[in-house]
Design a protein around this motif. Sequence first.
Motif, PDB file in Angstrom:
ATOM      1  N   GLU A   1      -4.864  -2.115  -8.252  1.00  0.00           N
ATOM      2  CA  GLU A   1      -3.728  -1.196  -8.151  1.00  0.00           C
ATOM      3  C   GLU A   1      -2.498  -1.908  -7.599  1.00  0.00           C
ATOM      4  O   GLU A   1      -1.373  -1.691  -8.060  1.00  0.00           O
ATOM      5  N   LEU A   2      -2.718  -2.767  -6.614  1.00  0.00           N
ATOM      6  CA  LEU A   2      -1.597  -3.511  -6.023  1.00  0.00           C
ATOM      7  C   LEU A   2      -0.951  -4.428  -7.054  1.00  0.00           C
ATOM      8  O   LEU A   2       0.281  -4.577  -7.087  1.00  0.00           O
TER       9      LEU A   2
ATOM     10  N   GLU B   1       3.152   5.811  -2.899  1.00  0.00           N
ATOM     11  CA  GLU B   1       4.384   6.486  -3.327  1.00  0.00           C
ATOM     12  C   GLU B   1       4.351   6.745  -4.833  1.00  0.00           C
ATOM     13  O   GLU B   1       4.823   7.795  -5.300  1.00  0.00           O
ATOM     14  N   GLU B   2       3.789   5.803  -5.590  1.00  0.00           N
ATOM     15  CA  GLU B   2       3.754   5.933  -7.048  1.00  0.00           C
ATOM     16  C   GLU B   2       2.686   6.910  -7.527  1.00  0.00           C
ATOM     17  O   GLU B   2       2.918   7.710  -8.432  1.00  0.00           O
TER      18      GLU B   2
ATOM     19  N   ILE C   1       0.836  -1.203   0.000  1.00  0.00           N
ATOM     20  CA  ILE C   1       0.000   0.000   0.000  1.00  0.00           C
ATOM     21  C   ILE C   1       0.871   1.253   0.000  1.00  0.00           C
ATOM     22  O   ILE C   1       0.585   2.235  -0.695  1.00  0.00           O
ATOM     23  N   CYS C   2       1.953   1.218   0.759  1.00  0.00           N
ATOM     24  CA  CYS C   2       2.899   2.345   0.761  1.00  0.00           C
ATOM     25  C   CYS C   2       3.519   2.528  -0.621  1.00  0.00           C
ATOM     26  O   CYS C   2       3.735   3.655  -1.080  1.00  0.00           O
ATOM     27  N   LYS C   3       3.795   1.403  -1.313  1.00  0.00           N
ATOM     28  CA  LYS C   3       4.364   1.477  -2.657  1.00  0.00           C
ATOM     29  C   LYS C   3       3.379   2.146  -3.625  1.00  0.00           C
ATOM     30  O   LYS C   3       3.759   2.992  -4.442  1.00  0.00           O
TER      31      LYS C   3
ATOM     32  N   ASN D   1       4.834  -3.315 -12.069  1.00  0.00           N
ATOM     33  CA  ASN D   1       5.683  -2.175 -12.421  1.00  0.00           C
ATOM     34  C   ASN D   1       7.002  -2.196 -11.664  1.00  0.00           C
ATOM     35  O   ASN D   1       8.040  -1.761 -12.175  1.00  0.00           O
ATOM     36  N   GLN D   2       6.966  -2.695 -10.425  1.00  0.00           N
ATOM     37  CA  GLN D   2       8.210  -2.867  -9.672  1.00  0.00           C
ATOM     38  C   GLN D   2       9.108  -3.865 -10.391  1.00  0.00           C
ATOM     39  O   GLN D   2      10.317  -3.679 -10.495  1.00  0.00           O
TER      40      GLN D   2
END
Length: 615
Positions: A513-514, A498-499, A493-495, A520-521
Motif C-alpha cells: 500500500e505504501l 488519508e487516501e 502511513i498518514c498518507k 500515486n503521489q
Amino acid sequence: MADIDDKMEKFSELKADLSKYYKGEKYTWLQILLLEHLPVADITNKDFIAHNLFNKLEERGDIAPSKVHLLLDISKVNSELKKAENLIIQYIKNNEQSTDDYRQLSQYRTTLFKALREVDSEGFSAVIANYQLEHLKFDNIWKAVLHLEVKQLLVNKPDKIKKFARCFEPRAKDILLEIGVEFEGKSNKHKLDQSSSDCEDHPPQEKASQSQETRIKEYLKKKQQELYKDFNKLETAVLEDLDIEELFTDLKLVQSSKKENKEKAAKQNRSQHDQKEKIPKTLGETLKMIKDKNARKIIFTGKGGMGKTTLLRYITYNWATGKDKTFSDKIVFLVNIRDLQAGKKILDAIIINIDYLETFTIFMGTKNDEESVQLIKSFIINHGDEIILLLDGLDELNQGAGNPLVLFTNSDYKNTTIITSRPENTAKFIDKCDVHVEVNGFSETSIKNYINRYFANNNDLAERLFRKLFYNRHRQEHSVSELCSSPLLLLMICKVWEESGNLPDDLSDLFKELICCTLNQYLSKGNSDENKSKIASIERMPTNFKTAILALGQWIYEGLKTNKLIIDKYEFRNMFEDKSIVDLALKIGFVYKNPPLSKSDKNEMFAPPHKIPRW
C-alpha cells in the motif's frame, strides 16, 4: 529542422515561464543582477518586463536554448526564487545539459546582492539621506541602488563602496567589505577595511588590536551559520518539502555521565518513579544537561530511520538561526562520516566542506588558499573548546578512513563531539563517552500529536487512525504501530490512511500500500504523460515503474554489501544503459535528495527516506 524548432519553442516557453517570477521588487532584483550584461538603456526601459530583458540577453548571445546557466545563476541568489531555479534545472536535465558550471555573475554582483538582503529600514533611510535621494521617493533599497549604479555613484571601487558601507549596520557592512577586490586586488581590500573602521561600533584602536584568532572565529562562525540557516528543510521528490521541526524526535537518556555511571549501584536503590523523573525527554533538556555537565563526548544511537540525522540537522539549524543558545558562543561543523575517504581524517572532511576559502583568504590577507587551510586547521586544533563537531553515521565509516574514536579516547582533544550511529559496534564509544542518548523515534504520545496535526481538519479521521494503530498491537508480533516510531514512515502511513481510510494488518500488505501510495503521489503531481490513472494495486503497476524500482533495489542491494546506502546519481546512471529508468527511479518518491554540506558540492546524492528497523 523540426528538432531545432522544438528546442526554440521550449526555450521560448522557459523565458515566458520565468518572467512570471520577476515582477514588482523581484524585477528590480533582475535589473541589478543584469547590469553587467545589458546596456543601461535596456535595463531602465520603462516599457520592458522580464521577458524583454531575457530576449535582449538572447540577442547578445548570453543565453540560448543550450546556454541557460546565466538564468540559473540569477535564480540562485535568493531562496524566494527557488521555483524559478527548479524550472531551469528541469529544463537543463530535459535537454541533457550539465548544471555544474553555472557561475555567470561576477563576485561583485552576487556579493552586493547578498549585502542588500541584509539592509534594514534604517539602512535604507541612511542611503536616501547620504545620497540626497529624497526627491525621487524610492520605496525600497533595490530601486535606490539601481539608481546609484546607473548614475555611477556606486561602482566596484573602494572609495565608492566605502561611502556606501557607511550607511549600514555591521552585518551588511561586513559583506560589503568582501567586494571591491575582484578587480582591485587585496591591498585595496585592506585599505577599505581600515578606512571604514570609523563606521563601526568599536573605535579604530580596538579594531586594530583585535587578535587574529578572534577574527578567524568570527568569520568562520558567520559563514557556518549562513550555510546551515536553511537546514530545516528536507527536500522530497513527490511530497511537499518537509520542515524537520515537524519530524522532531523524543529522546531516551541511557547514561547521563561517567560519574553517574559509577554510582549506578546506589541509584538502583531508588524507586522506578524517581529514575524516570530524571530522564530528559526532549532535545532541549538533553542539550541543557550536556552543557550543564560540560560533556564533551556524546553518542546518539538508534535503529535506522529513527531520526538521528534529522536530530543533528535540527541542532545545526537551531544554532545557525539562534533558536537554541546551547552552543551560541561556539562554531559548529557538521560532517557526514561516509564522506571520509581512506587515509582521511575528520579535519580533512571539515576543510572539504568549506566553500568560502577564497573570501577567507581575502579577509585574513593570507597569500593563498593553501595558507588559509593551514590557518583554519590550526585554529580548530588549538581552540577545541570553541568547536562543536557533529558527526553523522558512524556505522557508515569507510574502510581505511580515520576512526573518530580518537576524539573520545585522546584527552588532548578539547572540542565537543556528538556522533550518531546504529547500535551495532558502538561499545568502545559508549564506554568512553560522557553522555549516551538512545534515539527511539516517536513515542506513543508523539505519534498521536503528529496524527492530530496531520489531520487537523478531520478529528474523526485522526482518532480512528490512532485506534487502528494501537488497539490490537499487543496481539501481533510486529504491529503497524511499531513502524510509526519512524517519522517518515508515519508520514506515509498518514498518507495511505488519508487516501483509503484503511490500513492492512499484515506488514507485507501495508508496504504494498505504501508503494502504491507513493507512486500515486508522483502521478498526482502531473509527472507522467503515459500513466494518468491511479495505481490500485502493486500487481497493476506499470512496467516502467517496476523497472525503475528494480533498478533502485539493485543499487540498494549492492550498497548493503559495502555499507553504502547513499546513492550517487552519477554512479547510479553508469550502472544502466537506459538512463531514463535511473532518472525515473530517483523521481518517484522512494529516495530523497541529500542536501550538500557545502554550496560548492555539486554532486547529486540521494538517500532512502527510511531504513526499516531491525527486529
